[in-house]
Design an enzyme around this catalytic site. Structure first.
Site, PDB file in Angstrom:
ATOM      1  N   GLY A  47       6.282   5.043   8.345  1.00 19.47           N
ATOM      2  CA  GLY A  47       5.460   6.246   8.350  1.00 19.47           C
ATOM      3  C   GLY A  47       5.554   6.941   9.690  1.00 19.47           C
ATOM      4  N   GLU A 101       8.843   1.415  11.102  1.00 22.38           N
ATOM      5  CA  GLU A 101       9.906   2.410  10.908  1.00 22.38           C
ATOM      6  C   GLU A 101       9.229   3.769  10.997  1.00 22.38           C
ATOM      7  OE1 GLU A 101      12.984   1.671  10.506  1.00 22.38           O
ATOM      8  OE2 GLU A 101      12.972  -0.419   9.886  1.00 22.38           O
ATOM      9  N   CYS A 121      13.116  10.829   7.265  1.00 23.47           N
ATOM     10  CA  CYS A 121      13.053  10.351   8.646  1.00 23.47           C
ATOM     11  C   CYS A 121      14.419  10.427   9.311  1.00 23.47           C
ATOM     12  CB  CYS A 121      12.521   8.936   8.688  1.00 23.47           C
ATOM     13  SG  CYS A 121      13.454   7.833   7.635  1.00 23.47           S
ATOM     14  N   ILE A 157       0.595   6.812  13.353  1.00 26.57           N
ATOM     15  CA  ILE A 157      -0.068   5.704  12.648  1.00 26.57           C
ATOM     16  C   ILE A 157       0.594   4.381  13.035  1.00 26.57           C
ATOM     17  CG2 ILE A 157      -0.728   4.774  10.389  1.00 26.57           C
ATOM     18  CD1 ILE A 157      -2.134   7.370  10.958  1.00 26.57           C
ATOM     19  N   GLU A 177       9.458  16.279  15.249  1.00 30.88           N
ATOM     20  CA  GLU A 177       9.896  16.056  13.869  1.00 30.88           C
ATOM     21  C   GLU A 177       9.160  17.049  12.970  1.00 30.88           C
ATOM     22  OE1 GLU A 177       8.406  12.555  11.730  1.00 30.88           O
ATOM     23  OE2 GLU A 177      10.458  12.205  11.065  1.00 30.88           O
ATOM     24  N   LYS A 228       0.840  -1.200   0.000  1.00 33.99           N
ATOM     25  CA  LYS A 228       0.000   0.000   0.000  1.00 33.99           C
ATOM     26  C   LYS A 228       0.871   1.245   0.000  1.00 33.99           C
ATOM     27  CE  LYS A 228      -2.013   2.984   2.538  1.00 33.99           C
ATOM     28  NZ  LYS A 228      -2.047   4.098   1.593  1.00 33.99           N
ATOM     29  N   THR A 272       4.906   8.091  13.615  1.00 34.22           N
ATOM     30  CA  THR A 272       4.805   7.397  14.901  1.00 34.22           C
ATOM     31  C   THR A 272       3.337   7.210  15.295  1.00 34.22           C
ATOM     32  OG1 THR A 272       6.985   8.186  15.572  1.00 34.22           O
ATOM     33  CG2 THR A 272       5.480   7.551  17.340  1.00 34.22           C
TER      34      THR A 272
HETATM   35  P1  NAD Z   1       1.858   8.432   7.510  1.00 36.55           P
HETATM   36  O1  NAD Z   1       1.990   7.685   8.786  1.00 36.55           O
HETATM   37  O2  NAD Z   1       0.870   9.517   7.417  1.00 36.55           O
HETATM   38  O3  NAD Z   1       1.535   7.419   6.333  1.00 36.55           O
HETATM   39  C1  NAD Z   1       2.345   6.306   6.042  1.00 36.55           C
HETATM   40  C2  NAD Z   1       1.518   5.276   5.303  1.00 36.55           C
HETATM   41  O4  NAD Z   1       0.492   4.781   6.178  1.00 36.55           O
HETATM   42  C3  NAD Z   1       0.784   5.822   4.080  1.00 36.55           C
HETATM   43  O5  NAD Z   1       0.755   4.812   3.086  1.00 36.55           O
HETATM   44  C4  NAD Z   1      -0.599   6.074   4.627  1.00 36.55           C
HETATM   45  O6  NAD Z   1      -1.604   6.075   3.624  1.00 36.55           O
HETATM   46  C5  NAD Z   1      -0.761   4.888   5.548  1.00 36.55           C
HETATM   47  N1  NAD Z   1      -1.797   5.038   6.580  1.00 36.55           N
HETATM   48  C6  NAD Z   1      -2.353   6.180   7.052  1.00 36.55           C
HETATM   49  N2  NAD Z   1      -3.294   5.888   7.971  1.00 36.55           N
HETATM   50  C7  NAD Z   1      -3.313   4.553   8.100  1.00 36.55           C
HETATM   51  C8  NAD Z   1      -4.060   3.652   8.897  1.00 36.55           C
HETATM   52  N3  NAD Z   1      -4.968   4.067   9.774  1.00 36.55           N
HETATM   53  N4  NAD Z   1      -3.811   2.330   8.762  1.00 36.55           N
HETATM   54  C9  NAD Z   1      -2.878   1.878   7.898  1.00 36.55           C
HETATM   55  N5  NAD Z   1      -2.149   2.678   7.113  1.00 36.55           N
HETATM   56  C10 NAD Z   1      -2.358   3.998   7.205  1.00 36.55           C
HETATM   57  O7  NAD Z   1       3.324   8.957   7.154  1.00 36.55           O
HETATM   58  P2  NAD Z   1       3.695   9.893   5.923  1.00 36.55           P
HETATM   59  O8  NAD Z   1       3.134  11.246   6.189  1.00 36.55           O
HETATM   60  O9  NAD Z   1       3.378   9.222   4.642  1.00 36.55           O
HETATM   61  O10 NAD Z   1       5.285   9.893   6.044  1.00 36.55           O
HETATM   62  C11 NAD Z   1       5.957  10.719   6.919  1.00 36.55           C
HETATM   63  C12 NAD Z   1       6.369   9.968   8.169  1.00 36.55           C
HETATM   64  O11 NAD Z   1       7.033   8.772   7.843  1.00 36.55           O
HETATM   65  C13 NAD Z   1       7.356  10.752   9.014  1.00 36.55           C
HETATM   66  O12 NAD Z   1       7.016  10.673  10.372  1.00 36.55           O
HETATM   67  C14 NAD Z   1       8.662  10.027   8.769  1.00 36.55           C
HETATM   68  O13 NAD Z   1       9.611  10.170   9.775  1.00 36.55           O
HETATM   69  C15 NAD Z   1       8.223   8.638   8.609  1.00 36.55           C
HETATM   70  N6  NAD Z   1       9.222   7.880   7.882  1.00 36.55           N
HETATM   71  C16 NAD Z   1       9.978   6.972   8.556  1.00 36.55           C
HETATM   72  C17 NAD Z   1      10.948   6.257   7.898  1.00 36.55           C
HETATM   73  C18 NAD Z   1      11.786   5.247   8.608  1.00 36.55           C
HETATM   74  O14 NAD Z   1      12.363   4.411   7.956  1.00 36.55           O
HETATM   75  N7  NAD Z   1      11.895   5.276   9.923  1.00 36.55           N
HETATM   76  C19 NAD Z   1      11.160   6.452   6.527  1.00 36.55           C
HETATM   77  C20 NAD Z   1      10.382   7.393   5.878  1.00 36.55           C
HETATM   78  C21 NAD Z   1       9.405   8.087   6.569  1.00 36.55           C
END
Ligand code: NAD
Ligand code: MN
Length: 477
Positions: free
Chosen positions: A227, A249, A283, A231, A380, A174, A229
């Site tokens: 994504g 992650e 991230c 979610i 962040e 996804k 923290t």
């Molecule tokens: P997000 O948590 O908003 O979304 C991540 C993914 O989860 C997307 O595909 C989103 O559609 C999906 N999602 C949203 N709600 C959901 C739910 N209820 N159930 C299941 N899936 C759901 O994050 P974002 O805004 O896309 O990305 C930014 C964040 O990601 C930042 O906090 C960043 O630090 C983190 N990130 C972490 C790493 C790592 O490896 N540690 C790498 C890249 C990004």
């Protein structure tokens, strides 16, 4: 170029059952350039059931050599389509084209690495006390969900899908709502390279609409998530019901620690991109810079000068280093942080404004005098904003570094070997780099401490995470 625009299920394109679609906006121009089918609960069920059929119908039991050959074929196909993948990434999130090319190559490299690993990753034989023959097996889980964010859409999709597939699982991938195109391309290209239908499904759509259905479906055996923290916490709570495996992650607030004995000129020259690359939507962004007092002023001067030289602009140009932020909402969120910094009396050494009237651009911004309680220090930001501070004492500095609830990444600059080793042990984070800023190696584990997550992507650790460990004891004699 005609971007992919439907769901990829069972090796073929299909519309969402609801017929719904999401418009995609090019963040560099603010123009809608395509619409993509938006999956919801019915599509999730269909994709998971088809993935389960593909798993039981052959993928689970495929000879390792065949899986290895297929993953190598995927890698080759990705390399052949590198430019197309890079262009799609640039269009959907505004990533500078040269970065997008590098990341397309990184995705292909993941498939190569895990193709090679298929025939090297296995169990053990153990000399148990009672004698007999004891051995372990690494067995696939079944169907796994891989949920990825919009900041590195293609490489993260690859670094989850490749080990999951190499370990013998089928995948429901996804992508983020804002960035579905390169994940869809991955599904298409992998299938064209010979991956059987159903082995890799790609479901674009909003996490809010389909996330719960995906995470709680009984056939999903593991959720590998990258994504926020927030979610991540929700996914872990939902996964607890069925004791599903999770790997998370999550966010970060990583330190960049520069000691006075370091080659601090090189640190100052290279540190701007350690936080501003990908327009700070990283991230691993080194967003808290700690500089030892004796070099603080010259370091800041040089760091700011290097920041001013960064080329912000059209992501299609070869020389561009920073593109726009991904969306109007993301820029508004970052600007709210800048407003908070202004209200709290932080100094802006550079940046803070919008460089161009069109596109979601923001200047790289260097903040000084940020209070320890301020949002810009603690949270962040996920945009092109860094806070720089001076320190006098190593122990106190480390206490401050580790006071963050996050622990993903970080850099340490020193020429003193003992100090490098001591500080590397002391910083609470999953990934560190000494005298450079490299966080990601396909061959090495990647992930966070504390609120930055649990489990590891990449390296052999990712393969372990996509398997169950079974022990078999055979009586002898
Ligand atoms: P997000 O948590 O908003 O979304 C991540 C993914 O989860 C997307 O595909 C989103 O559609 C999906 N999602 C949203 N709600 C959901 C739910 N209820 N159930 C299941 N899936 C759901 O994050 P974002 O805004 O896309 O990305 C930014 C964040 O990601 C930042 O906090 C960043 O630090 C983190 N990130 C972490 C790493 C790592 O490896 N540690 C790498 C890249 C990004
Ligand atoms: Mn988000």
């Amino acid at each position: 170029m005609n971007p992919p625009h439907r769901l990829f299920v069972d090796g073929a394109w299909r519309d969402a059952a609801s017929g719904r679609r999401t418009p995609l906006i090019n963040p560099a121009t603010e123009e809608v350039f395509t619409e993509v089918a938006a999956a919801d609960v019915a599509d999730v069920r269909a994709a998971i059931e088809s993935a389960q059929r593909a798993w039981e119908g052959g993928w689970r039991d495929l000879a390792p050599g065949k899986r290895e050959a297929l993953l190598h074929a995927v890698a080759r196909t990705l390399r052949e389509h590198r430019e197309e993948i890079a262009r799609l990434e640039m269009l959907q999130i505004g990533k500078p084209i040269t970065d997008a090319r590098d990341e397309a190559g990184l995705g292909a490299r993941c498939f190569e690495y895990y193709a090679g690993a298929v025939t090297k990753f296995g169990g053990q034989t153990l000399p148990v006390a009672r004698g007999g023959f004891d051995f372990t097996l690494r067995q696939p889980l079944g169907v796994v969900a891989c949920i990825v964010p919009w900041n590195f859409p293609f490489p993260i999709a690859c670094w989850k899908a490749a080990p999951a597939l190499a370990a013998g699982n089928c995948v429901v991938l996804k992508p983020a709502t804002l960035a579905p195109l390169t994940a869809l391309k991955l599904g298409e290209l992998a299938t064209a390279a010979g991956l059987p239908p159903g082995v890799l499904q790609v479901l674009p759509g909003s996490g809010a609409a389909l996330g719960d259905a995906l995470v709680t479906h009984p056939l999903i055996r593991k959720v590998s998530f990258t994504g926020s923290t927030e979610i991540g916490r929700r996914i872990m709570a939902l996964a607890a019901r069925d004791l599903k495996r999770v790997s998370l992650e999550l966010g970060g607030k990583s330190p960049n620690i520069v000691f006075a004995d370091a080659d601090w000129e090189r640190a100052a020259d290279t540190s701007p991109l350690s936080v501003f690359a990908n327009t700070g939507q990283d991230c691993c962004a080194r967003s808290r810079v700690y500089v030892e007092r004796p070099i603080f002023e010259p370091f800041v001067e040089r760091f700011v000068a290097a920041t001013r030289k960064l080329v912000v602009g059209d992501p299609a140009r070869e020389e561009t280093q920073l593109g726009p932020l991904v969306s109007a909402a993301q820029r508004a969120a970052v600007e709210a942080y800048l407003a908070d910094a202004r209200a709290r009396g932080s100094r802006f050494a550079c940046g803070g404004g919008r460089p161009w009237p069109r596109g979601y651009f923001l200047e790289p911004t260097v903040l000084l005098d940020v209070g320890r309680e301020d949002r810009c220090w603690r949270e962040e930001i996920f945009g092109p904003v860094v806070a720089v501070t001076a320190f006098d004492d190593e122990t106190e500095m480390l206490r401050d570094v580790n006071a963050s609830p996050y622990g993903l990444s970080g850099s340490i600059w020193t020429t003193n070997l003992n100090r490098a080793l001591r500080v590397s042990r002391a910083v609470q984070s999953g990934v560190l780099s000494v005298n450079c800023h490299n966080s990601v190696h396909v061959e090495a584990p990647f992930g966070g401490f504390k609120h930055s997550g649990l489990g590891r992507d990449l390296g052999l650790a990712a393969l372990e995470g996509f398997t169950e460990l079974k022990n078999v004891y055979v009586a002898e004699g």
